[in-house]
Design a protein around this motif. Sequence first.
Motif, PDB file in Angstrom:
ATOM      1  N   ALA A  17       5.225  -1.721   2.041  1.00  0.00           N
ATOM      2  CA  ALA A  17       6.002  -2.526   1.094  1.00  0.00           C
ATOM      3  C   ALA A  17       6.288  -3.943   1.593  1.00  0.00           C
ATOM      4  CB  ALA A  17       7.301  -1.810   0.726  1.00  0.00           C
ATOM      5  N   PRO A  18       6.665  -4.144   2.869  1.00  0.00           N
ATOM      6  CA  PRO A  18       6.886  -5.526   3.303  1.00  0.00           C
ATOM      7  C   PRO A  18       5.646  -6.410   3.162  1.00  0.00           C
ATOM      8  CG  PRO A  18       7.949  -4.021   4.825  1.00  0.00           C
ATOM      9  CD  PRO A  18       7.121  -3.183   3.896  1.00  0.00           C
ATOM     10  N   ALA A  60      -1.940  -3.004   0.143  1.00  0.00           N
ATOM     11  CA  ALA A  60      -0.595  -2.400   0.229  1.00  0.00           C
ATOM     12  C   ALA A  60      -0.449  -1.286  -0.803  1.00  0.00           C
ATOM     13  CB  ALA A  60       0.482  -3.473   0.027  1.00  0.00           C
ATOM     14  N   GLY A  61      -0.958  -1.503  -1.999  1.00  0.00           N
ATOM     15  CA  GLY A  61      -0.875  -0.485  -3.037  1.00  0.00           C
ATOM     16  C   GLY A  61      -1.643   0.771  -2.678  1.00  0.00           C
ATOM     17  N   ILE A  62      -2.815   0.601  -2.086  1.00  0.00           N
ATOM     18  CA  ILE A  62      -3.613   1.763  -1.674  1.00  0.00           C
ATOM     19  C   ILE A  62      -2.883   2.555  -0.592  1.00  0.00           C
ATOM     20  CG2 ILE A  62      -5.756   2.433  -0.510  1.00  0.00           C
ATOM     21  CD1 ILE A  62      -7.066   0.031  -2.044  1.00  0.00           C
ATOM     22  N   ILE A  63      -2.258   1.854   0.342  1.00  0.00           N
ATOM     23  CA  ILE A  63      -1.484   2.551   1.377  1.00  0.00           C
ATOM     24  C   ILE A  63      -0.289   3.267   0.755  1.00  0.00           C
ATOM     25  CG2 ILE A  63      -0.165   2.279   3.518  1.00  0.00           C
ATOM     26  CD1 ILE A  63      -1.998  -0.156   4.130  1.00  0.00           C
ATOM     27  N   THR A  70       4.248   6.409  -6.103  1.00  0.00           N
ATOM     28  CA  THR A  70       3.618   5.980  -7.352  1.00  0.00           C
ATOM     29  C   THR A  70       4.087   4.589  -7.766  1.00  0.00           C
ATOM     30  OG1 THR A  70       3.457   8.276  -8.058  1.00  0.00           O
ATOM     31  CG2 THR A  70       3.231   6.613  -9.766  1.00  0.00           C
ATOM     32  N   PHE A  71       5.381   4.296  -7.587  1.00  0.00           N
ATOM     33  CA  PHE A  71       5.890   2.978  -7.955  1.00  0.00           C
ATOM     34  C   PHE A  71       5.201   1.894  -7.133  1.00  0.00           C
ATOM     35  CE2 PHE A  71       8.633  -0.686  -7.676  1.00  0.00           C
ATOM     36  CZ  PHE A  71       9.052  -0.876  -8.985  1.00  0.00           C
ATOM     37  N   GLY A  72       5.149   2.081  -5.804  1.00  0.00           N
ATOM     38  CA  GLY A  72       4.516   1.089  -4.941  1.00  0.00           C
ATOM     39  C   GLY A  72       3.035   0.920  -5.252  1.00  0.00           C
ATOM     40  N   PHE A  76       2.106  -2.830  -6.541  1.00  0.00           N
ATOM     41  CA  PHE A  76       1.319  -3.694  -5.655  1.00  0.00           C
ATOM     42  C   PHE A  76      -0.128  -3.822  -6.106  1.00  0.00           C
ATOM     43  CE2 PHE A  76       4.583  -2.509  -2.293  1.00  0.00           C
ATOM     44  CZ  PHE A  76       5.255  -3.705  -2.425  1.00  0.00           C
ATOM     45  N   THR A  77      -0.737  -2.726  -6.534  1.00  0.00           N
ATOM     46  CA  THR A  77      -2.124  -2.806  -6.975  1.00  0.00           C
ATOM     47  C   THR A  77      -2.228  -3.649  -8.246  1.00  0.00           C
ATOM     48  OG1 THR A  77      -2.507  -0.619  -6.026  1.00  0.00           O
ATOM     49  CG2 THR A  77      -4.188  -1.454  -7.505  1.00  0.00           C
TER      50      THR A  77
END
Length: 197
Positions: A17-18, A60-63, A70-72, A76-77
């Motif tokens: 997230a960061p 970041a979204g894939i990680i 799911t939110f992240g 991010f993606t």
Amino acid sequence: MIPQQPVAATDGIANPAPLGLCAFGLTTVLLNIHNAGFFEINAMILAMGIFYGGLAQVIAGIIEAKKNNTFGLTAFTSYGFFWLSLVGLLVMPKLGWAAKPSEGAMCCYLGIWGVFTFCLFFGTLRLSRALQFVFASLTVLFALLVWGDATGNASVKQLAGYEGILCGSSAIYTGIAGVLNEVYGKVVLPVGTVVKV
């Protein structure tokens, strides 16, 4: 008042997230310095849009997907590909691959991203006050950009630039808070943890 606890990774995968927040925030600030009227669109903004705002957020979204967030993953993606698509909208007409989008087309583009952001805002109500501010201010930013394109009003576009600098700065703050709070094992920069009931 409930004390805020820093989030520590327990699954052996670092918190992405960061990275995603800083990638979004820095790129947003730089684009909106342009929108505020300080310099023209140039290779610096396009490169940030492709490599940091775009690719870094997708990574970041894939990680986040590997962390079962799911939110992240969605945020991010999606915003990573937003930046890549925005660069495409600027570059493709110059390469002769497509016509430059009209103001109406840009209103639709920015408007649908505003609706998407507003929907994601409701997810932040279970996360942190800092993320709530990021998504609320981003919703306002998209609304101002649509208003500016719809009316052709340069003052509204400039206002959107200043509001975008605030939005991007809030994302940077939230991202750096995630890093420092984890590194120091305590709350160095508060993000306003929401108590889940």
